[in-house]
Each structure stands twice: as structure tokens, then as C-alpha cells.
Enzyme design. Structure first.
Site, mmCIF file in Angstrom:
data_model
loop_
_atom_site.group_PDB
_atom_site.id
_atom_site.type_symbol
_atom_site.label_atom_id
_atom_site.label_comp_id
_atom_site.label_asym_id
_atom_site.label_seq_id
_atom_site.Cartn_x
_atom_site.Cartn_y
_atom_site.Cartn_z
ATOM 1 N N SER A 232 2.334 1.697 1.992
ATOM 2 C CA SER A 232 3.828 1.169 2.038
ATOM 3 C C SER A 232 4.494 2.332 3.059
ATOM 4 C CB SER A 232 4.267 1.309 0.755
ATOM 5 O OG SER A 232 4.460 2.757 0.166
ATOM 6 N N LYS A 233 5.783 2.172 3.216
ATOM 7 C CA LYS A 233 6.454 3.015 4.176
ATOM 8 C C LYS A 233 6.573 4.556 3.854
ATOM 9 C CE LYS A 233 9.799 0.138 6.874
ATOM 10 N NZ LYS A 233 9.165 -0.121 7.736
ATOM 11 N N ARG A 234 6.388 4.565 2.400
ATOM 12 C CA ARG A 234 6.410 6.066 1.955
ATOM 13 C C ARG A 234 5.401 6.934 2.618
ATOM 14 N NH1 ARG A 234 6.587 4.762 -3.494
ATOM 15 N NH2 ARG A 234 7.248 2.658 -2.813
ATOM 16 N N GLN A 235 4.008 6.127 2.571
ATOM 17 C CA GLN A 235 2.968 6.887 3.344
ATOM 18 C C GLN A 235 3.135 7.277 4.833
ATOM 19 O OE1 GLN A 235 2.287 4.852 0.764
ATOM 20 N NE2 GLN A 235 1.683 6.285 -0.566
ATOM 21 N N GLY A 236 4.125 6.794 5.469
ATOM 22 C CA GLY A 236 4.191 7.132 6.867
ATOM 23 C C GLY A 236 4.543 5.791 7.612
#
Ligand code: GLU
Length: 455
Positions: A232-236
Site C-alpha cells: 500500500s501507499k504507506r510503504q512508499g
């Protein structure tokens, strides 16, 4: 049966790497079977729309050569291909469902919904009041659905609430619009992410209510981080654009995502989109989550970079860094540098750091290296090379070996004690390319100049 697949993104931002995989699989499946690939913009959630997102999506697909046969503004045989322009069609269809008792109107009062079970009454409210429309899901029973990848999947109807199919703003929800459109656009295979599997019973019930034959369904495995959490976006950054900006080649990206959940018979790893079209098959798609391994992506990109011809490589660099300040006017030097860099990098992002030691504004910045250059030992080496190198016009690998050998004899220093000072003065760090690579790129004059500076 004509094979017709579709990619149906919601224009809520940039194309996600998972979206690109979905588009790619749909595209190659259609192409493999001489079918049609359709792009449909699912813009029914008016609150989540992002300006220019549709044109960005279309642009991104184009970059990767994923060309649609029908889509917004192009070959709109069953058009329009933007859902917000199909409201009349949806209306015809929801009215049919209400009249046949498969859907019902709910009156909206504040936060509450009041089901109107009488059809006539419902239709009246629909005309004059704020309403939503819900699909009737049978209270009891098990629904069995066939997914081409997973086989028969069962859902307990008891656990599914009646979903809203038309919202109070008159727009359909995803479930309703996508079913109506997949049918009207004669889609034969729905290939999409696993996150939509849980919506499948609602879709199948819609098909049943209309008495339509559903298409075949293939739900692609989730994309996971190496720790198995959902990508997901949170991982980059996970949008395709950012991968291109970082300097991954589009050929790499296509190759890499093709392998996220699928592999060819012979387990070949490096291939292009034409190979994929030839060899793609649904039964080779895996069911379990596919791990997005950046290390593998980097490795693959280095393979593609090594294959680039130098001109193309330089062009790509200039495109990726249109505002760079390197003076590329000396072409011979430029080609040498890029030849040298080509074999050392994984992504284009690494190029500027590798370029800078070779350009004129070179100075040693690392304090440790600077201190070392001030030692007597280091200066001896620099001086010896400065004196010796003047006798060369050109220099080759053998000359360098000879010079090293002579240095050992003359000032009885060895190994690192020779390499470190030279590399420091010429390249700015203890470690890095071999001396021949550095000197042959700099040329004798520039080499002398740098040695002199640090003597
Ligand atoms: N609009 C949905 C999405 O954004 C499409 C899902 C589907 O392919 O049915 O992913």
C-alpha cells in the site's frame, strides 16, 4: 466467443502498480486471443474524483504500450466509456429491477433510510424525494460462483446486506454500474484484483436479476510487501509514475509486474510484452499473494540498462533529468562515461552521483578523504604519478599496471597505499572504479590537473 476484456479504473489518482498489472493481464489476454481490450472510466464516486486523473491514466497506459481498442473518445461502439455519461442507461436498468421486484427504493431522512416496499409508492418517492435504491439479497442460502482461478467459491447470503445500487445523488454505485456495463459492453472475461472477490456474490445476483449470463471471472492475487503485508501507499510510492521518475525503464516495469502472480512455462525471467502475449495463460496465474520485491526489480532494471545502447541510455538520462547541469559537450568523454556507468547501476537515479566526479567542478568533499590527501605518504604517490604521467599521450591498462609496479619499487608503498591517494584525488573517494577507468575517462590533462590540485 469473442474475447473482450476491460480495465475499469476509478480516476482517483495516479495509476497504481497493481492497476498496471490488472491492465496488462487484461490487455495481453485479449491480444493473445485476437480479442478486444476495453478501457472504461469508473467515475461514479463524484466525491473522490481527481482532476486530470483520467487523462493521466490514459497517458500512463500509452507509455507502456497498453493500447485499448475501445475507450473514452475512441471507437465507442458500446459507449460512452465514462460511467458518468451513462446515467440514462443505468436509469433504464434500475427501473426494470424495481418493477420486477429485485430492487427497492429507500427514502432518505437525515442519516436514516426507510425502505418503501410497495413498488408504485417507491417510484413516486423516487421522483420527488431524496432516495437511494437497494438490491434485494435473499435472506438465506449459499451462492456458489466459479472463479477461473480459484474454482468454486461459496458465499453465505445471510452475511450479505442489501447493497445500495443507486445513491442519493442519482449516481450508481460501483457494483451496479460495473455489472450493467460489463454486460452491455459484452465483456467476456473480468480480470481484476482479489479485493473484488468479496463483491462477486452481489454482482452475480445482479446478473441473475437481469437474467443475464455472467462473464468469466478471474481474481488476481494480492500484491504484498516482503513481510506479507498488503502493498500500500504507506510503504512508499506505488504509483507507476514515481517508478519511472526514479529511473526504472518501462520495459523493466512491464516485465517485473508480469511476474507478479504469473510465470511462463520455462520460468524465463527476462522477456518483453510480445513474449508475454504469446505465452500468457490464466492457468499459470498463482492464487497466493505475489510479493513485490524491490531487490528483484532493481536487479531486473540493471539487466535492462546493460542491454541499452549508449545513445539511448544518454537520451533516457536527459529525459529523466531535463534540468541537469552537466556539460555533455565532449561527446567522446560522454560516451566513455556512460559506457562505464551502464554496468554499475540498477536505476537511473544513481547516475548523477556517478557522473559528478568526472565533471569540471570536481572537488573532494569527504573530510576523511581530504585529511588523507594531506599525509606525506599520499603526496608522495600523487607527485610520482604527476611526474610520470606527463610522458604519456594516451594511456592503456598496461601502462597503468606498469606505473603501479614502478610506484611500488620507487617509493615502496603497496596496494591501498597507492590506490587510495590516487582514487581520492581523481575521484573523491577511497573506493570506486579502477584507476584505468577513471584516468581513461578524465584524459591525461584533467588527470594531471587533479593530481596537482591535491599535491
Ligand atoms: N473501478 C474499480 C477499480 O477501481 C474496478 C473494479 C473492477 O475491475 O471490477 O478498481
Amino acid at each position: 466467443m469473442e474475447i473482450r476484456t476491460r480495465f475499469a479504473p476509478s480516476p482517483t489518482g495516479f495509476l497504481h502498480i497493481g492497476g498496471l498489472r490488472t491492465a496488462l493481464y487484461n490487455y495481453v489476454y485479449a491480444k493473445k486471443h485476437a480479442g478486444q481490450f476495453i478501457l472504461r472510466i469508473e467515475d461514479t464516486d463524484q466525491k473522490r474524483l481527481v482532476k486530470n486523473a483520467s487523462s493521466n491514466l490514459i497517458h500512463a497506459l500509452k507509455i507502456f504500450g497498453i493500447n485499448f481498442d475501445e475507450g473514452p473518445g475512441f471507437n465507442e461502439i458500446y459507449g460512452p466509456y465514462k460511467q458518468s455519461e451513462r446515467l440514462d442507461l443505468y436509469k433504464q436498468h434500475y427501473l426494470e429491477l424495481i418493477k420486477n421486484g429485485y430492487a427497492y427504493v429507500c427514502l432518505v431522512k437525515g442519516d436514516e433510510l426507510f425502505p418503501i416496499l410497495d413498488v408504485k409508492e417507491g417510484l413516486q418517492y423516487l421522483e420527488y424525494d431524496t432516495c437511494v435504491i437497494k438490491l434485494k439479497i435473499p435472506d438465506q442460502g449459499i451462492i456458489k460462483i466459479f472463479d477461473e482461478l480459484r474454482g468454486e467459491v461459496e458465499f453465505d447470503l445471510n452475511l450479505i446486506d442489501d447493497p445500495i445500487i443507486i445513491k442519493s445523488d442519482g449516481f450508481p454505485t460501483y457494483h451496479f454500474a460495473s455489472v450493467v456495463d460489463d454486460h452491455l459492453m459484452k465483456i467476456s472475461h473480468v480480470i481484476r484484483g482479489e479485493e473484488w472477490l468479496s463483491s462477486l456474490p452481489k454482482h452475480i445476483l445482479l446478473y441473475k436479476s437481469f437474467n443475464w449470463k455472467p462473464p468469466k471471472f478471474i481474481h488476481l492475487p494480492l500484491l504484498l510487501n516482503p513481510d506479507k503485508s498488503k502493498l500500500s501507499k504507506r510503504q512508499g510510492d506505488v504509483d507507476v509514475e514515481s517508478f519511472i521518475k526514479k529511473g526504472y525503464l518501462k520495459e523493466t516495469i512491464i516485465n517485473f509486474i508480469a511476474l507478479l502472480g504469473w510465470h511462463p512455462n520455462n520460468d524465463e525471467e527476462v522477456f518483453d510484452i510480445n513474449f508475454l502475449i504469446k505465452n500468457f495463460s490464466i492457468n499459470k496465474i498463482q492464487k497466493s499473494g505475489a510479493i513485490f520485491d524491490v531487490k528483484k526489480l532493481n536487479w531486473m532494471n540493471s539487466v535492462y540498462i546493460k542491454k541499452l545502447n549508449i545513445k539511448k541510455f544518454i537520451l533516457l538520462f536527459n529525459e529523466t533529468y531535463p534540468n541537469h547541469k552537466f556539460d555533455f559537450s565532449n561527446e567522446t568523454k560522454l560516451y566513455k562515461i556512460f559506457e562505464f556507468i551502464k554496468n554499475r547501476i540498477k536505476i537511473l537515479d544513481e547516475v548523477p552521483d556517478l557522473l559528478s566526479p568526472f565533471y569540471n567542478d570536481f572537488i573532494v568533499k569527504d573530510l576523511e578523504v581530504l585529511d588523507y590527501l594531506k599525509t606525506e605518504e599520499a603526496k608522495l604517490v600523487l607527485q610520482y604519478w604527476y611526474d610520470s604521467i606527463s610522458s604519456y599521450e594516451n594511456i592503456n591498462q598496461e601502462d597503468i599496471s606498469e606505473l603501479i609496479h614502478n610506484t611500488e619499487k620507487k617509493i615502496s608503498l603497496k596496494g591501498k597505499k597507492i590506490f587510495y591517494p590516487l582514487r581520492s584525488a581523481l575521484y573523491g573517494s577511497f573506493n570506486g572504479p579502477d584507476l584505468f577507468a577513471i584516468i581513461s575517462i578524465l584524459g591525461i590533462e584533467e588527470t594531471k590537473k587533479r593530481l596537482e590540485t591535491y599535491i
